[in-house]
Design an enzyme around this catalytic site. Structure first.
Site, PDB file in Angstrom:
ATOM      1  CG  LEU A  72     -79.466  12.136  11.730  1.00  0.00           C
ATOM      2  CD1 LEU A  72     -79.026  12.848  11.386  1.00  0.00           C
ATOM      3  CD2 LEU A  72     -78.513  10.765  12.319  1.00  0.00           C
ATOM      4  CE1 TYR A 127     -90.692  12.036  11.179  1.00  0.00           C
ATOM      5  CE2 TYR A 127     -91.751  11.655   8.969  1.00  0.00           C
ATOM      6  CZ  TYR A 127     -90.410  11.939   9.864  1.00  0.00           C
ATOM      7  OH  TYR A 127     -89.181  11.488   9.705  1.00  0.00           O
TER       8      TYR A 127
HETATM    9  P1  NAD Z   1     -85.637   6.624  15.346  1.00  0.00           P
HETATM   10  O1  NAD Z   1     -86.300   5.912  15.995  1.00  0.00           O
HETATM   11  O2  NAD Z   1     -84.346   5.131  14.912  1.00  0.00           O
HETATM   12  O3  NAD Z   1     -83.822   7.944  15.575  1.00  0.00           O
HETATM   13  C1  NAD Z   1     -84.378   8.361  16.355  1.00  0.00           C
HETATM   14  C2  NAD Z   1     -82.873   8.874  17.748  1.00  0.00           C
HETATM   15  O4  NAD Z   1     -83.606  10.295  18.136  1.00  0.00           O
HETATM   16  C3  NAD Z   1     -83.401   7.831  18.699  1.00  0.00           C
HETATM   17  O5  NAD Z   1     -82.525   7.615  19.264  1.00  0.00           O
HETATM   18  C4  NAD Z   1     -84.683   8.722  19.681  1.00  0.00           C
HETATM   19  O6  NAD Z   1     -84.024   8.438  20.660  1.00  0.00           O
HETATM   20  C5  NAD Z   1     -84.077  10.166  19.582  1.00  0.00           C
HETATM   21  N1  NAD Z   1     -85.060  11.189  20.009  1.00  0.00           N
HETATM   22  C6  NAD Z   1     -86.380  11.628  19.809  1.00  0.00           C
HETATM   23  N2  NAD Z   1     -86.515  12.179  19.917  1.00  0.00           N
HETATM   24  C7  NAD Z   1     -85.686  13.060  21.229  1.00  0.00           C
HETATM   25  C8  NAD Z   1     -84.909  14.739  21.410  1.00  0.00           C
HETATM   26  N3  NAD Z   1     -86.271  15.683  21.828  1.00  0.00           N
HETATM   27  N4  NAD Z   1     -83.927  15.067  21.755  1.00  0.00           N
HETATM   28  C9  NAD Z   1     -83.118  13.679  21.779  1.00  0.00           C
HETATM   29  N5  NAD Z   1     -83.059  12.499  20.829  1.00  0.00           N
HETATM   30  C10 NAD Z   1     -85.113  12.256  20.328  1.00  0.00           C
HETATM   31  O7  NAD Z   1     -85.292   6.564  13.467  1.00  0.00           O
HETATM   32  P2  NAD Z   1     -84.286   7.015  12.515  1.00  0.00           P
HETATM   33  O8  NAD Z   1     -84.761   5.956  11.077  1.00  0.00           O
HETATM   34  O9  NAD Z   1     -82.751   6.741  13.203  1.00  0.00           O
HETATM   35  O10 NAD Z   1     -84.559   8.576  12.142  1.00  0.00           O
HETATM   36  C11 NAD Z   1     -83.813   9.560  12.288  1.00  0.00           C
HETATM   37  C12 NAD Z   1     -83.709  11.228  11.675  1.00  0.00           C
HETATM   38  O11 NAD Z   1     -84.031  10.786  10.300  1.00  0.00           O
HETATM   39  C13 NAD Z   1     -85.280  11.191  11.952  1.00  0.00           C
HETATM   40  O12 NAD Z   1     -84.810  12.384  11.565  1.00  0.00           O
HETATM   41  C14 NAD Z   1     -86.094  11.099  11.336  1.00  0.00           C
HETATM   42  O13 NAD Z   1     -86.812  11.298  10.406  1.00  0.00           O
HETATM   43  C15 NAD Z   1     -85.338  11.049   9.481  1.00  0.00           C
HETATM   44  N6  NAD Z   1     -85.741  10.377   8.820  1.00  0.00           N
HETATM   45  C16 NAD Z   1     -85.983   9.006   9.045  1.00  0.00           C
HETATM   46  C17 NAD Z   1     -86.012   7.964   7.595  1.00  0.00           C
HETATM   47  C18 NAD Z   1     -85.766   6.378   7.770  1.00  0.00           C
HETATM   48  O14 NAD Z   1     -86.823   5.823   6.933  1.00  0.00           O
HETATM   49  N7  NAD Z   1     -85.241   5.971   8.421  1.00  0.00           N
HETATM   50  C19 NAD Z   1     -86.843   8.737   6.420  1.00  0.00           C
HETATM   51  C20 NAD Z   1     -86.551  10.324   6.221  1.00  0.00           C
HETATM   52  C21 NAD Z   1     -86.166  10.783   7.084  1.00  0.00           C
END
Ligand code: NAD
Ligand code: UDP
Length: 312
Positions: free
Chosen positions: A72, A144
């Site tokens: 994630l 992205y």
């Molecule tokens: P978020 O930003 O709250 O969580 C992302 C997490 O990844 C954070 O804790 C961040 O510190 C960590 N992170 C970022 N880069 C990193 C790295 N290089 N190494 C280690 N950790 C790292 O976002 P979210 O909403 O929880 O999204 C989680 C996943 O779900 C992401 O991959 C996102 O693309 C995907 N996603 C989310 C949504 C949404 O609507 N929330 C929609 C589509 C996809």
């Protein structure tokens, strides 16, 4: 009890997933570089002896013996992923290579948090998994969108070439408690603005649509997807098909918060998708899953959370 690795486990979705996996009796290893995640999201899990947190950046290799990996880690909000676009690409691509390499070596199942953004500004509606998308490869969102598209290609090819057991979840806009106050995404922005009686920032005319899924529905689907042996390893849309314009969303949030906020209109960001709605027939068939929490119920929970956060 399974040993499960969750990258991005201190983020919004990751922290809910870690909590649920622990509650189901698993051992959970959370990797995070805390770019957009926070300790606050997981502090309530730290007393659990089956929970471990490691500060680690997934662009660097990592080794641990686990049975499942949920990948994630990646900033998800446009303001955060556009802050350092090269890093966003590295996280998606090098992160996927590192985690897939690990999965291959230790023979773990691995699930990728992909996104509806792989469809870009879609020309078909609703979006089905066989649609290839309409992405501007050099636009502001491309770090992205293309990063996530490349990650999907890596997943599929590690499966074909190295027989890695993969799952690809194409997640549509998800919201709920633990989105950060400065997240910048529409639901957290509108709720915070409404609670402070500040103007609600509508980008463009507010006629663009999104389909919003509550976090608990997504977590259920991710776990079903990981556990299902009935997938054909192709991507699966996970989202709530209820579709709303940003104007409708703003009015609903003003109503639910009893806010005195007015609407204020601002320029539409570049390449902002006009319409988005998942076709979830595949998730219904393969996972026997569909969302249960409608927008109003989910917004109420989220509003309660932000109220408490603002009172801190
Ligand atoms: P978020 O930003 O709250 O969580 C992302 C997490 O990844 C954070 O804790 C961040 O510190 C960590 N992170 C970022 N880069 C990193 C790295 N290089 N190494 C280690 N950790 C790292 O976002 P979210 O909403 O929880 O999204 C989680 C996943 O779900 C992401 O991959 C996102 O693309 C995907 N996603 C989310 C949504 C949404 O609507 N929330 C929609 C589509 C996809
Ligand atoms: N948006 C808005 N006001 C805001 C934040 C976002 O009108 O304060 C719009 C944005 O232009 C987009 C939609 O809300 O059309 C969803 O934006 P978000 O950043 O939440 O997610 P994404 O665009 O990645 O789906």
């Amino acid at each position: 009890m399974k040993r499960i690795l969750v990258t991005g486990g201190a983020g919004f979705i990751g922290s809910h997933l870690c909590e649920r996996l622990l509650n189901e009796g698993n051992e959970v290893l959370c990797l995070d570089n805390f770019f957009t995640g926070s300790k606050q999201n997981i502090v309530h899990l730290l007393d659990n002896p089956y929970f471990e947190v490691i500060r680690h950046d997934i662009t660097q290799s990592f080794y641990a013996e686990v049975e499942e990996i949920y990948n994630l880690a990646c900033p998800a909000s446009p303001i955060h992923y556009q802050y350092n676009p090269i890093k966003t690409i590295k996280t998606s691509v090098m992160g996927a290579i590192n985690m897939l390499g690990l999965a291959k070596r230790i023979r773990a199942k691995i699930l990728q948090a992909s996104t509806s953004e792989v469809y870009g500004d879609p020309t078909i509606h609703p979006q089905t998994e066989d649609y290839w998308g309409n992405v501007n490869p050099i636009g502001k969102r491309s770090c992205y969108d293309e990063g996530k598209r490349c990650a999907e290609s890596l997943f599929v090819n590690y499966n074909l070439q190295n027989d890695v057991n993969i799952r690809i979840a194409r997640i549509f806009n998800t919201y709920g408690p633990r989105m950060s106050l400065n997240d910048g995404r529409v639901i957290s922005n509108f709720i915070i603005q409404a609670l402070k009686n500040e103007p609600i920032t509508i980008f463009g005319e507010g006629k663009q649509t999104r389909s919003f899924q509550y976090i608990d529905d997504l977590v259920e689907a991710l776990i079903r997807l990981m556990n299902s042996d009935d997938t054909n390893m192709d991507p699966i849309n996970l989202g709530n098909p209820g579709e709303f314009t940003m104007l409708e969303l703003a009015r609903k949030i003003i109503e639910l918060t009893g806010s005195a906020s007015e609407l204020s209109f601002h320029p539409l960001p570049e390449n902002d998708p006009v319409q988005r709605q998942p076709d979830i027939s595949k998730a219904k068939d393969f996972l026997d899953w569909e969302p249960r929490i409608d927008l109003e119920a989910g917004l109420k929970e989220t509003i309660d959370y932000f109220k408490k956060e603002l009172e801190k």
